[in-house]
Scaffold this motif. Structure first.
Motif, PDB file in Angstrom:
ATOM      1  N   HIS A  19       0.858  -1.190   0.000  1.00 25.92           N
ATOM      2  CA  HIS A  19       0.000   0.000   0.000  1.00 25.92           C
ATOM      3  C   HIS A  19       0.892   1.238   0.000  1.00 25.92           C
ATOM      4  N   GLU A  20       0.626   2.111  -0.947  1.00 23.31           N
ATOM      5  CA  GLU A  20       1.396   3.355  -1.052  1.00 23.31           C
ATOM      6  C   GLU A  20       0.466   4.500  -0.653  1.00 23.31           C
ATOM      7  N   PRO A  21       0.705   5.092   0.519  1.00 17.51           N
ATOM      8  CA  PRO A  21      -0.243   6.062   1.046  1.00 17.51           C
ATOM      9  C   PRO A  21      -0.303   7.358   0.245  1.00 17.51           C
ATOM     10  N   ILE A  22      -1.524   7.871   0.093  1.00 21.82           N
ATOM     11  CA  ILE A  22      -1.757   9.177  -0.537  1.00 21.82           C
ATOM     12  C   ILE A  22      -1.940  10.216   0.558  1.00 21.82           C
ATOM     13  N   ASP A  23      -2.792   9.859   1.523  1.00 25.29           N
ATOM     14  CA  ASP A  23      -2.999  10.673   2.731  1.00 25.29           C
ATOM     15  C   ASP A  23      -3.373   9.672   3.830  1.00 25.29           C
ATOM     16  N   PRO A  24      -3.702  10.127   5.060  1.00 29.35           N
ATOM     17  CA  PRO A  24      -3.931   9.142   6.125  1.00 29.35           C
ATOM     18  C   PRO A  24      -5.046   8.130   5.852  1.00 29.35           C
ATOM     19  N   VAL A  25      -5.942   8.404   4.920  1.00 30.40           N
ATOM     20  CA  VAL A  25      -7.053   7.479   4.690  1.00 30.40           C
ATOM     21  C   VAL A  25      -7.063   6.848   3.301  1.00 30.40           C
ATOM     22  N   VAL A  71       4.600  -5.396   6.684  1.00 23.94           N
ATOM     23  CA  VAL A  71       4.965  -4.099   6.127  1.00 23.94           C
ATOM     24  C   VAL A  71       3.776  -3.516   5.381  1.00 23.94           C
ATOM     25  N   GLU A  72       3.864  -2.218   5.070  1.00 22.65           N
ATOM     26  CA  GLU A  72       2.818  -1.565   4.286  1.00 22.65           C
ATOM     27  C   GLU A  72       3.300  -1.239   2.871  1.00 22.65           C
ATOM     28  N   SER A  73       4.352  -0.445   2.787  1.00 18.64           N
ATOM     29  CA  SER A  73       4.751   0.108   1.487  1.00 18.64           C
ATOM     30  C   SER A  73       5.899  -0.694   0.876  1.00 18.64           C
ATOM     31  N   ALA A  74       6.161  -0.418  -0.399  1.00 22.67           N
ATOM     32  CA  ALA A  74       7.266  -1.096  -1.101  1.00 22.67           C
ATOM     33  C   ALA A  74       8.601  -0.795  -0.433  1.00 22.67           C
ATOM     34  N   ARG A  75       8.784   0.455   0.009  1.00 27.25           N
ATOM     35  CA  ARG A  75      10.075   0.782   0.626  1.00 27.25           C
ATOM     36  C   ARG A  75      10.244   0.051   1.948  1.00 27.25           C
ATOM     37  N   GLU A  76       9.135  -0.100   2.707  1.00 24.40           N
ATOM     38  CA  GLU A  76       9.225  -0.902   3.940  1.00 24.40           C
ATOM     39  C   GLU A  76       9.513  -2.366   3.613  1.00 24.40           C
ATOM     40  N   MET A  77       8.908  -2.855   2.521  1.00 26.54           N
ATOM     41  CA  MET A  77       9.160  -4.247   2.134  1.00 26.54           C
ATOM     42  C   MET A  77      10.630  -4.433   1.752  1.00 26.54           C
ATOM     43  N   ALA A  78      11.170  -3.468   1.004  1.00 26.46           N
ATOM     44  CA  ALA A  78      12.579  -3.549   0.598  1.00 26.46           C
ATOM     45  C   ALA A  78      13.493  -3.581   1.839  1.00 26.46           C
ATOM     46  N   ASP A  79      13.183  -2.743   2.837  1.00 23.81           N
ATOM     47  CA  ASP A  79      13.994  -2.721   4.074  1.00 23.81           C
ATOM     48  C   ASP A  79      13.896  -4.060   4.809  1.00 23.81           C
ATOM     49  N   ALA A  80      12.678  -4.596   4.904  1.00 23.76           N
ATOM     50  CA  ALA A  80      12.476  -5.855   5.628  1.00 23.76           C
ATOM     51  C   ALA A  80      13.183  -7.012   4.928  1.00 23.76           C
ATOM     52  N   VAL A  81      13.174  -6.993   3.600  1.00 18.69           N
ATOM     53  CA  VAL A  81      13.866  -8.035   2.834  1.00 18.69           C
ATOM     54  C   VAL A  81      15.371  -7.942   3.077  1.00 18.69           C
ATOM     55  N   ARG A  82      15.889  -6.733   3.024  1.00 14.99           N
ATOM     56  CA  ARG A  82      17.328  -6.531   3.289  1.00 14.99           C
ATOM     57  C   ARG A  82      17.679  -7.062   4.683  1.00 14.99           C
ATOM     58  N   GLY A  83      16.802  -6.770   5.655  1.00 13.41           N
ATOM     59  CA  GLY A  83      17.047  -7.203   7.030  1.00 13.41           C
ATOM     60  C   GLY A  83      16.955  -8.711   7.218  1.00 13.41           C
TER      61      GLY A  83
END
Ligand code: C5P
Length: 221
Positions: A19-25, A71-83
C-alpha cells in the motif's frame, strides 16, 4: 527432523500487495490476496526450512512455524527483505506497487470546493532486481510474473531482465485473483515446466519440492 527436504535452510518469501499512502485514509495498491505467497511459506516450513515471510497488508493467518514481518509500502518491504538476508532461497511473490505518490499529505485531502488532485507518482525500488544484483544474493532466487497474455514469453524476458534464476508465470486473465487455484509455468534456465490448474497449496508444494531439489544440486550437503 534432518531428513526433511529443506532442513537447515533459510527461505525468504514476500507476499501480498503493498500500500502506497496518498494521505492518512487513502492509498494505491495492486490486487493481491497473498494466498499463493502464504501457501509457499507454509509449504517451505512444512519441508523443514526456517521461513521469513515479509507480508504486505493481507487478511491471512500466519502459517505454523513461519516468522512473519508485516509491512505496508514497497520501501518498507525492501527494508524488511534486506534485514532478512542472507537466505538460501528467496521467493518474491508480492505484488509490489510500481509507483508511490511523490507528495504524501499528512492531513486528509478535502473533496469539498477543490478540484480533484493530480497525483504525482515516482517509481518504487524493484526489490527482486535489487536482491539479484546485491551482495547477499540467495543461491536460488525466484520471482513471479502475473500476466494476462504471452505469459511464458514475458516470463522469459523478465527472468533475464531482473536477474532471477526462475520466474513462476501465472495467467491471471480469469479467476486467479483472490481465488484458491492457480495455473503456473516455471521458467528456468533449462526451459519451462508447465503445471495444470491446481489449488494454490499444491502449486506451493510442487514449487517447494522443485526448489529444494535444485538447492541440493547447487549447494549439496
Ligand atoms: O515487473 P513485475 O512487477 O511484473 O515483476 C514481478 C516480480 O518482481 C515479482 O516476483 C515481484 O514480487 C517482483 N517485484 C519486486 N519489486 C517491485 C516490483 C516487482 O520485488 N518493485
Amino acid at each position: 527432523p534432518e531428513h526433511r527436504l529443506l532442513y537447515g535452510r533459510h527461505v525468504l518469501v514476500t507476499a501480498g500487495p503493498t500500500h502506497e499512502p496518498i494521505d492518512p485514509v487513502r492509498y494505491i495498491a495492486n490486487r493481491s490476496s497473498g494466498k499463493q505467497g502464504f501457501s509457499i511459506a507454509a509449504a517451505a516450513a512444512h519441508a523443514g526450512a526456517r521461513v521469513t515471510l515479509v507480508a504486505g497488508p493481507v487478511n491471512l493467518t500466519t502459517p505454523r512455524g513461519v516468522d512473519r514481518v508485516d509491512v505496508e509500502s514497497a520501501r518498507e518491504m525492501a527494508d524488511a527483505v534486506r534485514g532478512a538476508l542472507p537466505a538460501d532461497i528467496a521467493v518474491m511473490v508480492a505484488a509490489v506497487a510500481d509507483w508511490r505518490t511523490r507528495d504524501y499529505a499528512d492531513q486528509k485531502m478535502k473533496k469539498r470546493g477543490s478540484a480533484p488532485p493530480a497525483l504525482m507518482l515516482e517509481e518504487n525500488p524493484d526489490i527482486l532486481a535489487n536482491v539479484a544484483s546485491g551482495g547477499q544474493r540467495p543461491k536460488l532466487l525466484v520471482g513471479f510474473a502475473a500476466e494476462t497474455q504471452n505469459v511464458v514469453d514475458n516470463a522469459r524476458t523478465k527472468r533475464k531482465r531482473k536477474g532471477a534464476d526462475w520466474i513462476v508465470a501465472n495467467d491471471v486473465s480469469d479467476g486467479v485473483m483472490g481465488g484458491d487455484e492457480n495455473r503456473v509455468h516455471i521458467v528456468t534456465e533449462a526451459g519451462t515446466d508447465a503445471f495444470d490448474t491446481m489449488p494454490k497449496l499444491e502449486v506451493a508444494r510442487a514449487l517447494v519440492d522443485k526448489m529444494a531439489r535444485k538447492l541440493d544440486e547447487i549447494d549439496p550437503r
